[in-house]
Scaffold this motif. Structure first.
Motif, mmCIF file in Angstrom:
data_model
loop_
_atom_site.group_PDB
_atom_site.id
_atom_site.type_symbol
_atom_site.label_atom_id
_atom_site.label_comp_id
_atom_site.label_asym_id
_atom_site.label_seq_id
_atom_site.Cartn_x
_atom_site.Cartn_y
_atom_site.Cartn_z
ATOM 1 N N LEU A 175 0.798 -1.228 0.000
ATOM 2 C CA LEU A 175 0.000 0.000 0.000
ATOM 3 C C LEU A 175 0.837 1.287 0.000
ATOM 4 O O LEU A 175 0.587 2.184 -0.807
ATOM 5 C CB LEU A 175 -0.987 -0.006 1.172
ATOM 6 N N PRO A 176 1.859 1.407 0.890
ATOM 7 C CA PRO A 176 2.644 2.655 0.863
ATOM 8 C C PRO A 176 3.343 2.852 -0.492
ATOM 9 O O PRO A 176 3.333 3.953 -1.053
ATOM 10 C CB PRO A 176 3.667 2.449 1.991
ATOM 11 N N TYR A 177 3.905 1.772 -1.034
ATOM 12 C CA TYR A 177 4.591 1.840 -2.327
ATOM 13 C C TYR A 177 3.614 2.273 -3.432
ATOM 14 O O TYR A 177 3.888 3.195 -4.211
ATOM 15 C CB TYR A 177 5.192 0.468 -2.637
ATOM 16 N N ALA A 178 2.448 1.594 -3.486
ATOM 17 C CA ALA A 178 1.474 1.909 -4.536
ATOM 18 C C ALA A 178 0.997 3.357 -4.413
ATOM 19 O O ALA A 178 0.793 4.037 -5.418
ATOM 20 C CB ALA A 178 0.297 0.936 -4.448
ATOM 21 N N THR A 179 0.848 3.818 -3.174
ATOM 22 C CA THR A 179 0.427 5.202 -2.959
ATOM 23 C C THR A 179 1.411 6.171 -3.617
ATOM 24 O O THR A 179 1.008 7.134 -4.278
ATOM 25 C CB THR A 179 0.366 5.488 -1.435
ATOM 26 N N THR A 180 2.703 5.890 -3.441
ATOM 27 C CA THR A 180 3.708 6.803 -4.024
ATOM 28 C C THR A 180 3.677 6.735 -5.552
ATOM 29 O O THR A 180 3.932 7.725 -6.218
ATOM 30 C CB THR A 180 5.134 6.483 -3.514
ATOM 31 N N LYS A 181 3.365 5.572 -6.102
ATOM 32 C CA LYS A 181 3.338 5.436 -7.566
ATOM 33 C C LYS A 181 2.086 6.110 -8.145
ATOM 34 O O LYS A 181 2.145 6.724 -9.205
ATOM 35 C CB LYS A 181 3.420 3.959 -7.976
ATOM 36 N N PHE A 182 0.939 5.996 -7.452
ATOM 37 C CA PHE A 182 -0.253 6.743 -7.896
ATOM 38 C C PHE A 182 0.042 8.245 -7.853
ATOM 39 O O PHE A 182 -0.371 8.997 -8.740
ATOM 40 C CB PHE A 182 -1.472 6.414 -7.015
ATOM 41 N N ALA A 183 0.752 8.676 -6.807
ATOM 42 C CA ALA A 183 1.087 10.104 -6.695
ATOM 43 C C ALA A 183 1.948 10.540 -7.880
ATOM 44 O O ALA A 183 1.726 11.604 -8.475
ATOM 45 C CB ALA A 183 1.809 10.362 -5.374
ATOM 46 N N LEU A 184 2.923 9.710 -8.238
ATOM 47 C CA LEU A 184 3.785 10.053 -9.383
ATOM 48 C C LEU A 184 2.973 10.200 -10.659
ATOM 49 O O LEU A 184 3.167 11.150 -11.430
ATOM 50 C CB LEU A 184 4.822 8.942 -9.620
ATOM 51 N N ASN A 185 2.063 9.241 -10.894
ATOM 52 C CA ASN A 185 1.267 9.293 -12.127
ATOM 53 C C ASN A 185 0.398 10.546 -12.161
ATOM 54 O O ASN A 185 0.262 11.183 -13.201
ATOM 55 C CB ASN A 185 0.401 8.037 -12.271
ATOM 56 N N GLY A 186 -0.180 10.884 -11.008
ATOM 57 C CA GLY A 186 -1.021 12.081 -10.943
ATOM 58 C C GLY A 186 -0.214 13.339 -11.187
ATOM 59 O O GLY A 186 -0.594 14.198 -11.987
ATOM 60 N N PHE A 187 0.924 13.427 -10.529
ATOM 61 C CA PHE A 187 1.742 14.640 -10.625
ATOM 62 C C PHE A 187 2.317 14.807 -12.036
ATOM 63 O O PHE A 187 2.169 15.857 -12.671
ATOM 64 C CB PHE A 187 2.871 14.580 -9.584
#
Ligand code: NDP
Length: 286
Positions: A175-187
């Motif tokens: 979950l923490p890892y995926a959260t950071t990757k979703f953030a990257l895609n959004g940004f």
């Protein structure tokens, strides 16, 4: 139906006929690669070296980076330098870009690839770890981008962001890892729009990867999922190709593209398939 089928086939064919890339264009290119002491980042460094690029690589362990730099020079890099840095520290993230820009006299490629270690297991409620991981895996990417943009603007340069299928489709145990990757895609997806609207010279390539056979990934998934991993050197080549041909998105291996394409078509089936593909035994997998 025939028309719909033809449109789908045409769309998929167009998606996969990646614009060709001129290997010569990377000779002498000034490249900064993060997370280059191991795994995909190390393979990225070797490919760029064989293509005759000028490289600065970074990660935390200077002694390992030193060995990667020696190999890069043997393989044909015009220049290869390293700078140890911890991306949990905002000042380190900035000084890496400053160092690369000063040493190389500018920058053509900023390749953002590093990730901090994160446990692979059911979420244990540790919000502090997620906060720290966001700093390492996401905020440092934004910070380095902000620092590098003026230089990249001058050189018609590119930002290459290494992301994951777990930044597009939710799954368990990371979950923490995926959260950071979703953030990257959004940004970076949003930044692609803003740069296009400002007629910027800078391209952004977001790379969606599936399971790749790096030591750290193989170690994590052991006992949780049994699926084939694709080679890190091939993933790295795909990333370089996509960045050099200024593609906005890249997918490796092939199934990641279709997984994203069909993601929301049958959500219940998708979620069943995801949950069934993992082994979960509360006694063994914590
Ligand atoms: P690795 O764990 O092999 O490498 C991670 C790199 O990041 C290392 O060079 C490590 O070096 C560096 N690093 C770790 N912590 C820090 C820190 N705090 N500051 C600076 N550098 C740090 O990862 P992979 O090669 O497997 O993954 C590379 C990229 O590919 C990542 O963005 C990942 O999300 C993505 N990806 C990988 C997949 C896979 O299956 N392997 C699947 C999907 C995406 P050091 O310890 O010396 O600091």
């Amino acid at each position: 139906l025939l028309l719909l089928g033809s449109i789908c086939v045409a769309f998929i064919a167009v998606r996969w006929s990646a614009p060709s890339f001129n290997k010569e264009s990377l000779k002498g290119a000034r490249v900064l690669v993060t997370g280059a002491s191991t795994g995909i980042g190390e393979q990225l460094a070797y490919h760029y070296a064989r293509l005759g690029a000028q490289l600065v690589i970074t990660a935390r362990r200077g002694n390992v980076l030193e060995q990667v730099v020696s190999k890069c020079l043997e393989m044909g890099a015009q220049r290869a330098l390293f700078i140890p840095a911890d991306m949990a520290s905002p000042s380190d993230a900035e000084s890496v870009v400053q160092y690369a820009t000063e040493q190389l006299g500018g920058l053509d490629y900023l390749v953002l690839n590093h990730i901090g270690p994160s446990p692979y297991r059911m979420w244990d409620g540790d919000v502090e770890h997620t906060r720290w991981l966001l700093e390492v895996n996401f905020l440092s990417y934004a910070q380095m981008t902000q620092k590098a943009l003026p230089t990249l603007e001058k050189s018609n340069g590119s930002i290459v962001v290494v992301s994951s299928l777990l930044g597009k489709i939710c799954g368990p145990f990371a979950l923490p890892y995926a959260t950071t990757k979703f953030a990257l895609n959004g940004f970076f997806g949003g930044l692609q729009h803003e740069l296009a609207m400002q007629k910027s010279n800078v391209s952004i390539t977001i790379c969606t990867l599936g399971l790749i056979d790096t030591d750290s990934a193989m170690e994590k998934i052991k006992g949780y999922i049994n699926m084939s991993a694709y080679p890190a050197h091939e993933a790295a080549w795909h990333i370089i190709e996509a960045g050099a041909s200024r593609q906005s998105e890249a997918f490796y291996p092939w199934y990641t593209f279709y997984a994203c394409l069909f993601r929301d078509w049958f959500p219940n089936l998708r979620d069943q398939a995801i949950q069934n593909s993992y082994t979960y035994n509360p006694q063994v997998n914590k």
